[in-house]
Write a protein that holds these residues in place. Structure first.
Motif, PDB file in Angstrom:
ATOM      1  N   PHE A  15       2.598 -52.844 -13.742  1.00 58.09           N
ATOM      2  CA  PHE A  15       1.989 -54.078 -14.044  1.00 58.09           C
ATOM      3  C   PHE A  15       2.579 -55.699 -14.113  1.00 58.09           C
ATOM      4  CE2 PHE A  15      -1.708 -51.482 -15.124  1.00 58.09           C
ATOM      5  CZ  PHE A  15      -2.429 -51.761 -13.497  1.00 58.09           C
ATOM      6  N   ILE A  22       5.488 -54.668 -16.881  1.00 62.02           N
ATOM      7  CA  ILE A  22       5.261 -52.963 -17.888  1.00 62.02           C
ATOM      8  C   ILE A  22       5.028 -51.986 -16.872  1.00 62.02           C
ATOM      9  CG2 ILE A  22       4.144 -54.774 -19.767  1.00 62.02           C
ATOM     10  CD1 ILE A  22       1.711 -53.462 -18.542  1.00 62.02           C
ATOM     11  N   ALA A  24       2.796 -49.202 -17.169  1.00 55.47           N
ATOM     12  CA  ALA A  24       1.540 -48.636 -17.505  1.00 55.47           C
ATOM     13  C   ALA A  24       2.034 -47.059 -17.652  1.00 55.47           C
ATOM     14  CB  ALA A  24       0.008 -49.219 -17.017  1.00 55.47           C
ATOM     15  N   GLU A  43      -4.577 -42.642 -27.655  1.00 49.64           N
ATOM     16  CA  GLU A  43      -5.297 -44.006 -27.428  1.00 49.64           C
ATOM     17  C   GLU A  43      -5.287 -44.610 -27.003  1.00 49.64           C
ATOM     18  OE1 GLU A  43      -4.043 -44.625 -32.556  1.00 49.64           O
ATOM     19  OE2 GLU A  43      -2.404 -44.096 -31.106  1.00 49.64           O
ATOM     20  N   SER A  44      -6.040 -45.836 -27.135  1.00 48.40           N
ATOM     21  CA  SER A  44      -6.428 -46.823 -26.150  1.00 48.40           C
ATOM     22  C   SER A  44      -5.373 -47.862 -25.461  1.00 48.40           C
ATOM     23  CB  SER A  44      -7.291 -47.673 -26.957  1.00 48.40           C
ATOM     24  OG  SER A  44      -8.178 -48.595 -25.770  1.00 48.40           O
ATOM     25  N   GLY A  45      -5.332 -47.224 -24.451  1.00 50.12           N
ATOM     26  CA  GLY A  45      -4.176 -49.040 -23.374  1.00 50.12           C
ATOM     27  C   GLY A  45      -2.514 -47.945 -23.550  1.00 50.12           C
ATOM     28  N   CYS A  46      -2.355 -46.210 -23.494  1.00 50.64           N
ATOM     29  CA  CYS A  46      -1.994 -45.141 -22.689  1.00 50.64           C
ATOM     30  C   CYS A  46      -1.636 -44.902 -22.267  1.00 50.64           C
ATOM     31  CB  CYS A  46      -1.961 -44.321 -24.317  1.00 50.64           C
ATOM     32  SG  CYS A  46      -3.211 -42.686 -23.913  1.00 50.64           S
ATOM     33  N   GLY A  47      -2.716 -45.838 -21.036  1.00 48.28           N
ATOM     34  CA  GLY A  47      -2.376 -45.385 -19.462  1.00 48.28           C
ATOM     35  C   GLY A  47      -2.873 -43.741 -19.032  1.00 48.28           C
ATOM     36  N   LYS A  48      -4.276 -43.348 -19.284  1.00 46.99           N
ATOM     37  CA  LYS A  48      -4.781 -42.577 -19.448  1.00 46.99           C
ATOM     38  C   LYS A  48      -5.857 -42.471 -18.503  1.00 46.99           C
ATOM     39  CE  LYS A  48      -7.674 -42.334 -23.081  1.00 46.99           C
ATOM     40  NZ  LYS A  48      -7.073 -43.661 -23.881  1.00 46.99           N
ATOM     41  N   SER A  49      -6.164 -43.837 -18.023  1.00 52.13           N
ATOM     42  CA  SER A  49      -7.433 -44.515 -16.649  1.00 52.13           C
ATOM     43  C   SER A  49      -5.679 -44.658 -15.433  1.00 52.13           C
ATOM     44  CB  SER A  49      -7.806 -45.360 -16.821  1.00 52.13           C
ATOM     45  OG  SER A  49      -8.838 -44.954 -17.719  1.00 52.13           O
ATOM     46  N   ILE A  50      -4.744 -45.047 -15.796  1.00 47.65           N
ATOM     47  CA  ILE A  50      -4.468 -46.558 -14.848  1.00 47.65           C
ATOM     48  C   ILE A  50      -3.841 -44.663 -14.653  1.00 47.65           C
ATOM     49  CG2 ILE A  50      -1.873 -47.119 -14.357  1.00 47.65           C
ATOM     50  CD1 ILE A  50      -3.815 -49.085 -14.870  1.00 47.65           C
ATOM     51  N   GLN A  62      -6.497 -52.984  -8.646  1.00 50.25           N
ATOM     52  CA  GLN A  62      -6.427 -54.305 -10.142  1.00 50.25           C
ATOM     53  C   GLN A  62      -5.186 -55.364 -10.283  1.00 50.25           C
ATOM     54  OE1 GLN A  62      -8.176 -52.366 -13.954  1.00 50.25           O
ATOM     55  NE2 GLN A  62      -9.295 -50.840 -11.800  1.00 50.25           N
ATOM     56  N   GLN A  99     -14.869 -45.212 -16.030  1.00 47.54           N
ATOM     57  CA  GLN A  99     -15.568 -44.884 -17.758  1.00 47.54           C
ATOM     58  C   GLN A  99     -16.583 -46.398 -17.981  1.00 47.54           C
ATOM     59  OE1 GLN A  99     -12.057 -46.250 -19.524  1.00 47.54           O
ATOM     60  NE2 GLN A  99     -12.323 -46.272 -21.391  1.00 47.54           N
ATOM     61  N   GLU A 182     -13.422 -40.648 -19.651  1.00 45.61           N
ATOM     62  CA  GLU A 182     -14.047 -40.827 -20.542  1.00 45.61           C
ATOM     63  C   GLU A 182     -15.910 -40.843 -20.056  1.00 45.61           C
ATOM     64  OE1 GLU A 182     -13.612 -41.821 -24.054  1.00 45.61           O
ATOM     65  OE2 GLU A 182     -11.232 -42.755 -23.096  1.00 45.61           O
ATOM     66  N   LEU A 280       3.585 -52.418 -24.084  1.00 50.51           N
ATOM     67  CA  LEU A 280       4.742 -51.843 -23.434  1.00 50.51           C
ATOM     68  C   LEU A 280       5.461 -53.275 -22.970  1.00 50.51           C
ATOM     69  CD1 LEU A 280       1.945 -50.145 -20.889  1.00 50.51           C
ATOM     70  CD2 LEU A 280       2.858 -49.287 -22.475  1.00 50.51           C
TER      71      LEU A 280
HETATM   72  N1  LIG Z   1      -5.020 -54.456 -14.385  1.00 45.07           N
HETATM   73  C1  LIG Z   1      -4.516 -54.583 -16.169  1.00 45.07           C
HETATM   74  N2  LIG Z   1      -3.669 -55.903 -15.266  1.00 45.07           N
HETATM   75  C2  LIG Z   1      -1.991 -56.199 -16.415  1.00 45.07           C
HETATM   76  N3  LIG Z   1      -1.980 -54.984 -16.950  1.00 45.07           N
HETATM   77  C3  LIG Z   1      -2.788 -53.600 -17.279  1.00 45.07           C
HETATM   78  C4  LIG Z   1      -4.139 -53.475 -16.723  1.00 45.07           C
HETATM   79  N4  LIG Z   1      -4.887 -52.476 -16.612  1.00 45.07           N
HETATM   80  C5  LIG Z   1      -3.788 -51.826 -17.313  1.00 45.07           C
HETATM   81  N5  LIG Z   1      -3.090 -52.433 -18.211  1.00 45.07           N
HETATM   82  C6  LIG Z   1      -1.482 -51.737 -18.514  1.00 45.07           C
HETATM   83  O1  LIG Z   1      -2.402 -50.897 -18.573  1.00 45.07           O
HETATM   84  C7  LIG Z   1      -2.061 -50.142 -20.441  1.00 45.07           C
HETATM   85  C8  LIG Z   1      -3.150 -48.747 -19.762  1.00 45.07           C
HETATM   86  O2  LIG Z   1      -4.006 -48.972 -19.828  1.00 45.07           O
HETATM   87  P1  LIG Z   1      -5.307 -48.075 -19.386  1.00 45.07           P
HETATM   88  O3  LIG Z   1      -6.193 -48.449 -18.746  1.00 45.07           O
HETATM   89  O4  LIG Z   1      -4.697 -46.935 -18.429  1.00 45.07           O
HETATM   90  O5  LIG Z   1      -5.266 -47.606 -20.711  1.00 45.07           O
HETATM   91  P2  LIG Z   1      -6.383 -45.908 -21.495  1.00 45.07           P
HETATM   92  O6  LIG Z   1      -5.541 -45.185 -21.818  1.00 45.07           O
HETATM   93  O7  LIG Z   1      -7.171 -45.556 -20.296  1.00 45.07           O
HETATM   94  O8  LIG Z   1      -7.256 -46.754 -22.338  1.00 45.07           O
HETATM   95  P3  LIG Z   1      -8.742 -46.766 -23.061  1.00 45.07           P
HETATM   96  O9  LIG Z   1      -8.738 -45.590 -23.827  1.00 45.07           O
HETATM   97  O10 LIG Z   1      -8.994 -47.920 -23.744  1.00 45.07           O
HETATM   98  O11 LIG Z   1      -8.863 -46.854 -21.934  1.00 45.07           O
HETATM   99  C9  LIG Z   1      -2.424 -50.906 -20.672  1.00 45.07           C
HETATM  100  O12 LIG Z   1      -2.428 -51.128 -21.734  1.00 45.07           O
HETATM  101  C10 LIG Z   1      -2.119 -52.538 -20.333  1.00 45.07           C
HETATM  102  O13 LIG Z   1      -0.968 -53.092 -20.725  1.00 45.07           O
END
Ligand SMILES: Nc1ncnc2c1ncn2[C@@H]1O[C@H](COP(=O)(O)OP(=O)(O)OP(=O)(O)O)[C@@H](O)[C@H]1O
Ligand SMILES: [Mg+2]
Length: 329
Positions: A15, A22, A24, A43-50, A62, A99, A182, A280
């Motif tokens: 992104f 960064i 992701a 944990e939250s933000g580690c890149g699972k959803s991406i 996105q 999610q 999730e 990140l």
């Molecule tokens: N739309 C976006 N714009 C910019 N950065 C993003 C965006 N979506 C995600 N990110 C970045 O990607 C990283 C990973 O996001 P992701 O949604 O994959 O986390 P996650 O592991 O699914 O967290 P959670 O458990 O909170 O769902 C985030 O920390 C953020 O820095």
């Protein structure tokens, strides 16, 4: 040779933000065996959803960019398909449970029409058969009064009900691959257990393969065959479910396991991993977990360890393992 339904290789998704680019998802590789469940934890933000969104090619919407990598689904690279071919696969052979159920459902379409439309487009099921199948699917995910619910709009339903509708939508075309992000977070414990049972049953009945994303290791225990632990866009450990719990090697995995609420007696304070996930954009050289690691060494602050195979089926990204191997630990 193992029958992998999905093979992800060196996937990088980035992104652009105010603080620069960064990653992701920072060059991850993994396979999913047919008919098996791969859990992704972290944990939250580690890149699972991406990771999941990249497989589904949904990151561009996105503002993200898949910079590199291969996503082979039954041998076809999804990243190279035309939008039309990808859309045929999505919802048909690969489905995703998102999610955020509330924002994933169309607010102006009745529940019955949302599920019915998928069956019409992907399976050509129309008329009375369509309605019958929609009701069947709603019953399958534990929704009673399905004949009434089909005429409701999403805002009339609770978060848990919406999540079940999402699951029915994802399963109605009996996909070969289900990506569940999730899927049980919004549900109470009893419904959570029902949904996990349902996914397990369908996996067995339909030989469905599943990527199951959660931050809850307890849930992972219930469903996963293999687990991959993510931290700051990287895979830090990958192994079978038994191996991860019996022989965790990465300090982050050990921290996650030790901080599970079920490890504590009532009244005892919960043990957390100290510090928090770095932004990140703040990660420089070295291991991204170094600042939080109880075993950090000088080397960890300067160099990033590679993911290495420590025994068949078990991979870890940590310098500590080298010391253990050399007998210096
Ligand atoms: N739309 C976006 N714009 C910019 N950065 C993003 C965006 N979506 C995600 N990110 C970045 O990607 C990283 C990973 O996001 P992701 O949604 O994959 O986390 P996650 O592991 O699914 O967290 P959670 O458990 O909170 O769902 C985030 O920390 C953020 O820095
Ligand atoms: Mg997420």
């Amino acid at each position: 040779m193992e029958d992998n339904i999905l093979e992800v290789t060196d996937l990088i998704t980035s992104f652009k933000g105010v603080e620069g680019k960064i990653k992701a998802v920072d060059g991850i590789s993994f396979n999913l065996k047919r008919g098996k469940v791969l859990g992704i934890v972290g944990e939250s933000g580690c890149g699972k959803s991406i990771t999941a969104m990249s497989i589904m090619r949904l990151v561009e919407k996105q503002g993200g960019l898949i910079e590199a990598g291969k996503v082979l689904f039954e041998g076809k690279d999804l990243l190279k398909l035309s939008d039309l071919d990808m859309n045929t696969i999505k919802g048909n052979e690969i489905s995703m449970i998102f999610q955020e159920p509330m924002i994933s459902l169309n607010p102006v379409l009745k529940i019955g029409d949302q599920i019915g439309e998928i069956l019409k487009v992907h399976r050509n099921v129309k008329g009375n058969d369509n309605k019958k199948r929609v009701i069947e699917m709603l019953n399958l995910v534990g929704i009673k009064r399905a004949d009434e619910i089909i005429n409701e709009y999403p805002h009339k339903l609770s978060g848990g009900m919406c999540q079940r509708v999402m699951i029915a939508m994802a399963l109605c075309c009996t996909p070969k691959l289900l990506i569940a992000d999730e899927p049980t977070t919004a549900l109470d414990v009893t419904v959570q257990a029902q949904v996990l049972d349902l996914i397990n049953d369908l996996k067995d009945e339909l030989n469905m393969s599943v990527i199951f994303i959660t931050h809850d290791l307890g849930v992972i225990c219930e469903v996963a065959d293999d687990v991959m632990v993510m931290y700051a866009g990287n895979i830090v450990e990958k192994a079978s479910i038994d191996e991860i719990f019996d022989n965790p090697v990465h300090p982050y995995t050990i921290g996650l396991i030790n901080s599970r609420p079920e490890n504590f007696k009532k009244g005892e304070p919960l043990k957390c991993i100290r510090g928090k996930v770095p932004k990140l954009s703040d990660i420089l050289d070295g291991c991204p977990f170094a600042d939080r690691c109880d075993y950090v060494m000088d080397k960890c602050k300067k160099h990033k360890p590679n993911l290495q195979i420590i025994k068949p089926g078990h991979e870890v990204r940590c310098f500590r393992y080298d010391l253990e191997k050399e007998g210096n630990l």
